[in-house]
Enzyme design. Structure first.
Site, short mmCIF file in Angstrom:
data_model
loop_
_atom_site.label_atom_id
_atom_site.label_comp_id
_atom_site.label_asym_id
_atom_site.label_seq_id
_atom_site.Cartn_x
_atom_site.Cartn_y
_atom_site.Cartn_z
N HIS A 170 6.61 0.54 19.35
CA HIS A 170 5.50 0.86 18.49
C HIS A 170 5.94 2.45 18.25
O HIS A 170 5.18 3.51 18.39
CB HIS A 170 4.18 0.92 18.98
N ARG A 227 1.98 -6.31 13.27
CA ARG A 227 1.28 -7.07 14.19
C ARG A 227 2.19 -8.20 14.77
O ARG A 227 3.22 -8.55 14.15
CB ARG A 227 -0.06 -7.57 13.67
N SER A 256 0.74 -9.26 -2.17
CA SER A 256 -0.58 -8.72 -1.55
C SER A 256 -1.52 -9.81 -2.10
O SER A 256 -1.21 -10.50 -3.05
CB SER A 256 -0.60 -7.41 -2.01
N ARG A 257 -2.80 -9.70 -1.82
CA ARG A 257 -3.92 -10.51 -2.42
C ARG A 257 -3.86 -10.60 -4.13
O ARG A 257 -3.76 -11.37 -4.84
CB ARG A 257 -5.19 -10.13 -1.70
N GLU A 289 0.92 -5.71 23.32
CA GLU A 289 1.75 -4.25 23.87
C GLU A 289 0.77 -3.45 24.61
O GLU A 289 -0.55 -3.64 24.61
CB GLU A 289 2.13 -3.55 22.56
N ASP A 316 8.08 -3.74 15.84
CA ASP A 316 7.92 -2.48 16.35
C ASP A 316 6.03 -2.51 16.95
O ASP A 316 5.84 -1.75 17.42
CB ASP A 316 7.62 -1.62 15.00
N GLY A 355 0.78 -1.13 -0.03
CA GLY A 355 0.08 -0.01 0.13
C GLY A 355 0.88 1.32 0.10
O GLY A 355 1.95 1.09 -0.40
N ARG A 356 0.50 2.40 0.36
CA ARG A 356 1.14 3.56 0.54
C ARG A 356 2.55 3.54 1.43
O ARG A 356 3.47 4.09 0.81
CB ARG A 356 0.17 4.70 0.82
N ILE A 357 2.35 2.98 2.56
CA ILE A 357 3.48 2.79 3.10
C ILE A 357 4.57 1.64 2.56
O ILE A 357 5.91 2.13 2.45
CB ILE A 357 3.34 2.43 4.61
N GLY A 378 6.56 3.63 15.15
CA GLY A 378 6.01 3.95 13.45
C GLY A 378 6.07 5.27 13.27
O GLY A 378 6.79 5.84 12.50
#
Lengths: 229, 229
Positions: free
Chosen positions: A185, A142, A84-85, A167, A162, A63-65, A187
């Site tokens: 975390h 995750r 990806s799918r 958490e 991360d 995706g964008r990230i 990010g």
């Protein structure tokens, strides 16, 4: 109204992902602890067994990230493939419809997919086995219940994390391992980026209040309003 | 015969430089220590005051390694300028003939110049003052005697260091600061890259022994041999 804060945080998260990748591959936090513990004068920090120089990265979630991460990796001269799918239009990297096939072909996985039922337990024992003993997992997404076992049994080489299922509690078994890197975390966690994200929330509310609708609605947001029939 | 190992190590050192930059700006080693100390469950790690997102990097020394770093920084979307004695042909970034002028215009300095008399004390108090209170110094090159004072007096914000005048001894004052990142001269320190460097030394010797001269001589190497007149 439900909105999110797209794009504002992509570049910050991609910075963090590259930092976590470099930190894990080249053991930067471990080496830093070594200096601070005063051990360097007695003995140099060992050469790292891993390098980015001979690795191929498989990105899970383009995706964008994922794209912001890929752009950075290209400048490092690192070959990239992705899972990806569905294949992404306009993305030239090799696409793997099956994650386990990609894990077999690469030695480094960077996981960026959002959480949720569809991706629950995606990084399972089969995928980690396929990644193999030279494998490094960078997880921006995750927790992975299969991961601790794979690290303990040296099914993979190391991991940089991360995000954790439990958490801010981190499993004690992870805290005791030295050959992994644990970020809390981080990010998007700079003041600069969080301020931008807050501002976008404010802008969404102001736009909504002015009758102009949300600026960055999630797909489920009922806008434009449906006509009553 | 005197040779060096050019190019073999450039990309590894550039990886380390980017890792040190990201680690320093976003406090990755500090955050990692925080997780391992079990502090996260009680309180989140604070948002970092610094981000790469609003920074401009001034590279000191635009040789082969400087260019490898610049290529990476471009992919991060970070504006780049540089200082070297002479402007480099074919380099489009703005060139500053005077380091102190560049330090005034940027908030992040990455120092890559080799050591030696010409660059001794290059990063002096005047340069650090010009860099200013938001300033971050990334030093892949050599120690800076003025640095400890600048950090203590908060003339600059923080620093990431890989090389020290007194290494492997690190000044105690640095070890006690939390807002800096200390690498134990990791530049090219992966097994992979060091093996490549060793191989190039062997190849140079073999080439010399076969009468073909050195493969990668330093400028001072007497090859081709001067004719006796």
């Amino acid at each position: 109204m439900a909105t999110n804060t797209p794009d504002v945080l992509n570049e910050e998260v991609a910075d963090t992902a590259l930092g976590l990748l470099l930190s894990t591959v080249r053991e930067f936090p471990q080496a830093e602890r070594y200096v601070r513990a005063g051990k360097w004068a007695a003995k140099g920090y060992p050469l790292t067994k891993a390098t980015l120089r001979d690795r191929t990265v498989g990105i899970v979630g383009m995706g964008r990230i994922g794209k912001a991460i890929a752009r950075r990796l290209e400048a490092f001269g690192v070959p990239i493939v992705y899972h990806s799918r569905h294949a992404q239009p306009g993305v030239a990297y090799r696409h793997y419809p099956r994650l386990v096939d990609m894990a077999r072909d690469v030695d480094t996985l960077m996981v960026i997919v959002p959480g949720g039922a569809a991706t629950q337990n995606m990084i399972n024992a089969e995928v980690l086995d396929a990644l193999g003993p030279k494998g490094i997992l960078i997880n921006m997404a995750r927790g992975s219940p299969a991961l601790i076992r794979a690290l303990k049994e040296k099914k993979i080489y190391s991991a940089g994390l991360d995000v954790y299922v439990t958490e801010p509690e981190v499993p004690k078994e992870l805290l005791e391992m030295d050959n992994i890197v644990l970020f809390p975390h981080l990010g998007s966690a700079s003041e600069w980026t969080r301020t931008k994200m807050d501002q976008l929330v404010v802008d969404n509310l102001a736009s909504w209040a002015a009758g102009k609708g949300p600026l960055t609605p999630v797909p489920e947001t009922p806008w434009p309003p449906k006509r009553r029939s």
